[in-house]
Motif scaffolding. Structure first.
Motif, PDB file in Angstrom:
ATOM      1  N   THR A 177      23.846  31.666   9.764  1.00  0.00           N
ATOM      2  CA  THR A 177      23.731  30.610   8.764  1.00  0.00           C
ATOM      3  C   THR A 177      23.033  31.134   7.524  1.00  0.00           C
ATOM      4  O   THR A 177      22.319  32.149   7.580  1.00  0.00           O
ATOM      5  CB  THR A 177      22.966  29.398   9.312  1.00  0.00           C
ATOM      6  N   ASN A 178      23.232  30.472   6.389  1.00  0.00           N
ATOM      7  CA  ASN A 178      22.466  30.779   5.168  1.00  0.00           C
ATOM      8  C   ASN A 178      21.897  29.480   4.602  1.00  0.00           C
ATOM      9  O   ASN A 178      22.347  28.952   3.591  1.00  0.00           O
ATOM     10  CB  ASN A 178      23.297  31.539   4.133  1.00  0.00           C
ATOM     11  N   GLY A 204      22.196  29.272   0.973  1.00  0.00           N
ATOM     12  CA  GLY A 204      21.204  30.090   0.306  1.00  0.00           C
ATOM     13  C   GLY A 204      21.635  31.534   0.125  1.00  0.00           C
ATOM     14  O   GLY A 204      22.770  31.905   0.436  1.00  0.00           O
ATOM     15  N   PRO A 205      20.722  32.399  -0.364  1.00  0.00           N
ATOM     16  CA  PRO A 205      21.087  33.772  -0.725  1.00  0.00           C
ATOM     17  C   PRO A 205      21.177  34.746   0.447  1.00  0.00           C
ATOM     18  O   PRO A 205      21.740  35.828   0.292  1.00  0.00           O
ATOM     19  CB  PRO A 205      19.961  34.187  -1.675  1.00  0.00           C
ATOM     20  N   GLU A 206      20.624  34.397   1.602  1.00  0.00           N
ATOM     21  CA  GLU A 206      20.594  35.323   2.723  1.00  0.00           C
ATOM     22  C   GLU A 206      21.216  34.723   3.983  1.00  0.00           C
ATOM     23  O   GLU A 206      21.014  33.537   4.272  1.00  0.00           O
ATOM     24  CB  GLU A 206      19.160  35.749   3.047  1.00  0.00           C
ATOM     25  N   LEU A 211      18.744  33.507  15.985  1.00  0.00           N
ATOM     26  CA  LEU A 211      17.673  34.226  16.665  1.00  0.00           C
ATOM     27  C   LEU A 211      16.734  34.877  15.660  1.00  0.00           C
ATOM     28  O   LEU A 211      15.503  34.818  15.819  1.00  0.00           O
ATOM     29  CB  LEU A 211      18.259  35.286  17.602  1.00  0.00           C
ATOM     30  N   GLU A 212      17.283  35.452  14.602  1.00  0.00           N
ATOM     31  CA  GLU A 212      16.444  36.077  13.573  1.00  0.00           C
ATOM     32  C   GLU A 212      15.529  35.040  12.923  1.00  0.00           C
ATOM     33  O   GLU A 212      14.341  35.308  12.678  1.00  0.00           O
ATOM     34  CB  GLU A 212      17.319  36.735  12.516  1.00  0.00           C
ATOM     35  N   MET A 213      16.068  33.862  12.647  1.00  0.00           N
ATOM     36  CA  MET A 213      15.250  32.811  12.031  1.00  0.00           C
ATOM     37  C   MET A 213      14.163  32.338  12.984  1.00  0.00           C
ATOM     38  O   MET A 213      13.014  32.121  12.582  1.00  0.00           O
ATOM     39  CB  MET A 213      16.137  31.644  11.591  1.00  0.00           C
ATOM     40  N   ALA A 214      14.521  32.187  14.259  1.00  0.00           N
ATOM     41  CA  ALA A 214      13.530  31.771  15.261  1.00  0.00           C
ATOM     42  C   ALA A 214      12.416  32.806  15.378  1.00  0.00           C
ATOM     43  O   ALA A 214      11.239  32.460  15.505  1.00  0.00           O
ATOM     44  CB  ALA A 214      14.200  31.562  16.610  1.00  0.00           C
ATOM     45  N   GLU A 215      12.787  34.086  15.317  1.00  0.00           N
ATOM     46  CA  GLU A 215      11.784  35.152  15.410  1.00  0.00           C
ATOM     47  C   GLU A 215      10.867  35.154  14.192  1.00  0.00           C
ATOM     48  O   GLU A 215       9.658  35.414  14.317  1.00  0.00           O
ATOM     49  CB  GLU A 215      12.481  36.505  15.562  1.00  0.00           C
ATOM     50  N   GLY A 267      21.114  30.634  -5.204  1.00  0.00           N
ATOM     51  CA  GLY A 267      19.658  30.546  -5.217  1.00  0.00           C
ATOM     52  C   GLY A 267      18.967  31.882  -4.996  1.00  0.00           C
ATOM     53  O   GLY A 267      19.599  32.919  -4.779  1.00  0.00           O
ATOM     54  N   THR A 268      17.636  31.833  -5.035  1.00  0.00           N
ATOM     55  CA  THR A 268      16.818  33.046  -4.929  1.00  0.00           C
ATOM     56  C   THR A 268      15.743  32.955  -3.854  1.00  0.00           C
ATOM     57  O   THR A 268      15.203  33.969  -3.436  1.00  0.00           O
ATOM     58  CB  THR A 268      16.115  33.331  -6.268  1.00  0.00           C
ATOM     59  N   ARG A 269      15.450  31.758  -3.398  1.00  0.00           N
ATOM     60  CA  ARG A 269      14.325  31.580  -2.470  1.00  0.00           C
ATOM     61  C   ARG A 269      14.761  31.941  -1.052  1.00  0.00           C
ATOM     62  O   ARG A 269      15.726  31.408  -0.536  1.00  0.00           O
ATOM     63  CB  ARG A 269      13.810  30.142  -2.536  1.00  0.00           C
TER      64      ARG A 269
END
Length: 284
Positions: A177-178, A204-206, A211-215, A267-269
């Motif tokens: 997801t972004n 968003g930008p990334e 799993l990465e977000m949860a970490e 976006g940038t944030r």
């Protein structure tokens, strides 16, 4: 001077829109909220405040309005109790605003929906959003439907859980997801305020896996991730049927965290920057 109505003005995205558009000397704002608490939050941005909730009459809300921006919708947080269903708020209350906008010949209507609305019409949250999209599509108004991937603020539930030292990850966590910062989404809306495509899916930008977000959340709050098999998450949705509100939120949470949800990059944030600026004392 353009007169813009922001529906759902005291919500997370609505407040960002108020802050941004109130700085534009060429725009006058009318702000809709359903409570006296919301009114207090909005006073610094406009003295034209329309107070009405789901059960109220919205006649006249769009009088003399050039553009409607609706960020109106129920909370998706498991820790916030909604007094009405998604259909009551996201569909029927928005339809009241749309009907008055048509009556007053408003020039343009921007609706903030949700990514996945078209594919998941049988689910309460995306389904109610999709039904309103259809009402807007068949109206006489010029319109833009914006389907954001999801706001960073919508992940506060995981922050609340992380304060209790566990961050759940449904399934293998590989879904991507972004998500987008609410300030960036408000800026995007301002760029299509007067003209834009009929349907825009934005993120968003990334891009991260769940799993990465949860970490990242676990690291921020010194917690651990916990993988929850999809079968157990599905059982949780079924067992939550004693509360329709919780059931529909869990159903939506399970879907979005196990499917790729990616929109046009904007976006940038970044999510990591957002996490660093969260005051954990403000989380219950």
């Amino acid at each position: 001077m353009k007169k813009v109505l922001i529906a759902g003005a005291s919500g997370v995205l609505g407040m960002e829109l108020c802050k941004l558009l109130s700085q534009n000397a060429g725009i006058a704002l009318r702000l809709q909220t359903s409570s006296s608490e919301g009114t207090e939050k909005l006073k610094e941005y406009s003295n034209d405040i329309f107070i009405a909730g789901n059960e109220d009459d919205f006649t006249g809300i769009a009088a003399d309005i050039d553009i409607v921006v609706s960020a109106l919708g129920n909370s998706v947080s498991l820790f916030t109790k909604n007094d009405s269903s998604f259909y009551q708020t996201d569909l029927y209350t928005n339809k009241k605003i749309l009907e008055d906008a048509e009556k007053n010949q408003v020039g343009r209507f921007i609706y903030v929906s949700i990514l996945g609305a078209e594919e998941n019409e049988k689910m309460s949250l995306p389904g109610s959003n999709r039904l309103f999209e259809k009402s807007l599509e068949t109206s006489d108004l010029e319109y833009t439907i914006i389907r954001p991937v999801g706001l960073f603020s919508g992940l506060h539930d995981l922050g609340i859980m992380a304060k209790r030292k566990l961050v759940p990850v449904i399934g293998d966590g590989k879904a991507k997801t972004n998500s987008i910062h609410q300030s960036d989404l408000a800026l995007f809306i301002s760029e299509v305020l007067e003209v834009g495509d009929k349907l825009i899916e934005v993120g968003g930008p990334e891009i991260h896996t769940r799993l990465e977000m949860a970490e990242m959340i676990a690291e921020r709050f010194d917690a651990k991730t916990l993988k929850v098999p999809e079968s157990i998450a599905e059982a949780g949705v079924i067992l939550s049927s004693f509360s329709e509100d919780i059931k529909h939120k869990l159903e939506n949470f399970k879907y979005i965290t196990t499917h790729d949800m990616i929109g046009k990059s904007y976006g940038t944030r970044t999510f990591k920057e957002y996490l660093e600026n969260i005051d954990e004392n403000e989380l219950p």
